[in-house]
Design a protein around this motif. Sequence first.
Motif, PDB file in Angstrom:
ATOM      1  N   HIS A  81       0.823  -1.149   0.199  1.00  0.00           N
ATOM      2  CA  HIS A  81      -0.005   0.172  -0.015  1.00  0.00           C
ATOM      3  C   HIS A  81       0.915   1.260   0.011  1.00  0.00           C
ATOM      4  O   HIS A  81       0.814   2.344  -0.790  1.00  0.00           O
ATOM      5  CB  HIS A  81      -0.679  -0.063   1.083  1.00  0.00           C
ATOM      6  N   ASN A  86       5.614   9.398   1.394  1.00  0.00           N
ATOM      7  CA  ASN A  86       5.431   8.746  -0.031  1.00  0.00           C
ATOM      8  C   ASN A  86       5.600   9.458  -1.152  1.00  0.00           C
ATOM      9  O   ASN A  86       4.821   9.415  -2.333  1.00  0.00           O
ATOM     10  CB  ASN A  86       3.851   8.135  -0.120  1.00  0.00           C
ATOM     11  N   THR A 117       4.250   9.181 -12.139  1.00  0.00           N
ATOM     12  CA  THR A 117       3.989   8.276 -11.073  1.00  0.00           C
ATOM     13  C   THR A 117       4.341   6.859 -11.251  1.00  0.00           C
ATOM     14  O   THR A 117       4.350   6.183 -10.310  1.00  0.00           O
ATOM     15  CB  THR A 117       2.327   8.172 -11.089  1.00  0.00           C
ATOM     16  N   SER A 120       1.297   4.001  -3.345  1.00  0.00           N
ATOM     17  CA  SER A 120       0.673   5.463  -3.129  1.00  0.00           C
ATOM     18  C   SER A 120       1.565   6.332  -3.302  1.00  0.00           C
ATOM     19  O   SER A 120       1.511   7.556  -3.311  1.00  0.00           O
ATOM     20  CB  SER A 120       0.179   5.332  -1.656  1.00  0.00           C
ATOM     21  N   GLN A 178      -8.540   1.744   3.325  1.00  0.00           N
ATOM     22  CA  GLN A 178      -8.123   0.989   2.231  1.00  0.00           C
ATOM     23  C   GLN A 178      -7.378   0.033   3.076  1.00  0.00           C
ATOM     24  O   GLN A 178      -7.245  -1.245   2.470  1.00  0.00           O
ATOM     25  CB  GLN A 178      -7.149   2.007   1.352  1.00  0.00           C
ATOM     26  N   ASN A 186      -7.436   4.115   8.450  1.00  0.00           N
ATOM     27  CA  ASN A 186      -7.348   3.984   6.789  1.00  0.00           C
ATOM     28  C   ASN A 186      -8.327   2.937   6.342  1.00  0.00           C
ATOM     29  O   ASN A 186      -8.127   1.751   6.614  1.00  0.00           O
ATOM     30  CB  ASN A 186      -5.832   3.684   6.403  1.00  0.00           C
ATOM     31  N   SER A 233       1.218   9.916  -5.506  1.00  0.00           N
ATOM     32  CA  SER A 233      -0.178  10.019  -6.152  1.00  0.00           C
ATOM     33  C   SER A 233      -0.999  11.044  -5.352  1.00  0.00           C
ATOM     34  O   SER A 233      -1.972  11.531  -6.103  1.00  0.00           O
ATOM     35  CB  SER A 233      -0.972   8.753  -5.397  1.00  0.00           C
TER      36      SER A 233
END
Length: 782
Positions: free
Chosen positions: A42, A187, A257, A46, A370, A368, A49
């Motif tokens: 994860h 990130n 990305t 990310s 997700q 979170n 992003s």
Amino acid sequence: MFKNYCRHGWRNLLKNKLSTLINIGGLSIGLATGIIILLWIHGEVSYDSFHQHNTDIHLLMNNQYHEGRWFTGDVTPAPLAEKIKREFPEVKYTTRQVYGGQQLLSTGKKSIYQQSVYVDPDYFNIFTFPAISGNPVAALQDPGAIILSESAAHRLFGDKDPIGSIVKHNNQHHLRVAAVIRDAPENSSIQFDVVLPFRLYELENADWINRWDNYRVGSFALLQPGSGVDGFNKKLKKARLTGTTDSTSYLFAYPFTALHLHGGFRNGEPSGGRIEIMMLLGTIGLFILLIACINFMNLSTARAERRAREVGVRKALGASRITIIFQFLIEALIITFGALLLGILLVKLALPGLNSVSGKNIHLDFMNWQVWTGILLLLLFTGLVAGSYPAFFLSSFRPVKVLKGVISTNRGGGLFRKSLVTFQFIISIFLIISTIVIYRQLQYGENRPVGYNQDNLLEIPARGEMANKYNLLQEDLLRIPEIENVSAGTDDLLRFGGATDGIAWPGKTADQNFPVNITWVKYDWVKTAGLQLAAGRDFSPEYGSDSTGCLVNEAAVKKMGLKEPVVGTLLGTNPIIGVVKDFVINNPYQAAPPLVIYLGNGPVSHIFVRLRKTDHPETALAKIEAALKKSNPEFPFEFSFTKEAYQKMFNGVRSSGFMFNWTSSLAILISCLGLFGLSTYLAERRSKEIGIRKIMGASVGRIWYMLAKEFLKPVFIAFVITVPLAVLAMQAALRNIDYRISLQWWMFAAAGILTAVIALLTISYQGTKAAMANPVKALQSE
């Protein structure tokens, strides 16, 4: 009904405590591993992003063709960005980016080093780094301005508003704080503390900044919404903007990305990158979960006889097969849920240690959605997979036969269990082989001869006036008795960043337009670094002609196809005065790239000091600090031992090796939990047979061997299947590494022997216990 199923399932689990504990233990370890890998994936997915225009941001890259292959680079000539913006309507904004490394910032009595980056004004129109105060875009128009991150502003000014304050930059420039921005998120692949105007970088590098053959600058473009990158790349390829007019080089735009996960290129095309490691760890996590699920299946089906009458009675009372399947799946999900709770606790306990070893900052964020969605999917997947075969197998019993005491124990069920155990050990042996090969490869790279003497060699960053006062500083340092030699260069000995394809040499052909690393050094560079010469000599003040000469490494001689005698050959207008034997550059696992070394007359970035052999360098370091403070009093003393800095290059691969060790150990542990449970059950089921054999005179060793060989067969079969697969996989993994080990038979034999020994130790307790039990007790019920 559902409540009844849960109550009945709970009672069943309490009735078979050992089986339940083994299942929960194995599943909790598997789920903990799955959660950690899920969190890691994860975090990786990310990356970058958070930028508002992330889908339209592209890095300008170049492909260059030589020796029958395309080579991809991520730096471009400095004039490119403005030309792209001017000539291509698809481009909305462009910016250049150059990392400036750690630079000294001073305000009042406070001086700190901060990570810096030089960028153009449109940088903040492309990337989303929100402003807290000031206007970052306007600030970058002024070469006398500086932008601070939130944390840098706090380190320099505390709680005071820094806007308008003056910061002294490298004790050379006085810059005005024009904006403060949020810290770059974890990130973000772009990390910095301060942002400086690219105009300032241009002024400091005016001698090369406008050259089209010098690749040092990162260039980004934000495409207009809806502009297709494929069409834009076709136009870029035709435009020939790389400074050459032939077809051996062209530009292309690559999605920003995609760089973090898909940053690898082979022969000019994307070929993976971090995504390969992510997929590998994801696959390993899945396999570990499957091993835990297999334990559940094996223990459930092995105890089929105990559940058979229950199934028969329920079917006789009218329960359908679907109802019974649902009952067993509920039991599996109850166990899995208990394992999940324990797994989450294991994750919380393991993460600090894993973060410390891997250098990452993985954390379990309970807010979170997700992450929780992923964990719930893991729960359902594990519960359903683990409970599926037992549910269908146990629900297939016929009530009439079961209630008469006729329970089918056909060979198919036993064969399936053995197949599952074999599959467990295929995974375990493969992971052990991978761990051995990876460990040996890491050791091979770490122990590789570097090509120069790293012992007692110091590298000192040239800060402030040190670069311009090098000659005076060198004299002061050489007066220190503990110092043997002093030299300097624009690059340290571990990383060489600058490259050009504009060098000419006799016999150069069109397909030899490859990039050559270039660096500038001072006198006695070879001697101070402890390098070895294959031919010629080092730069020396005794030769007045050295200002136009150059050194090359053996890789450059080979790639350029230079003929003997190499010394005296002209590279452009520079005669070669010496050939340096190849030494490790940039990547310890790759062959040395071509390198040309010039004698530099301008400022240097790194000073090299060779100490005389000593076990106590503290005295020398104190004297060096005093000498540096004499000419550079406002800069803190910085230094690093080259040997220690070189070892730090292996931290990333060491953490990857640790991950493989960790996952391999878990796979073996879970497999052994299953073996322990199966051996316990089989010893119990064959207790009467064992009792009869003991009465008939069988020894303890004989009975132990009878039980042990049943489990050694799957290990042997797994070894035979795994070895050819592992050979192919390891050869593919090592293929792209220049400096690699050779696969040897003992690596595979060691994995097989280790697995067999662990399996024997696991089952020996129950086997010995059963063999030494009193046979009378086992036969009393007869």
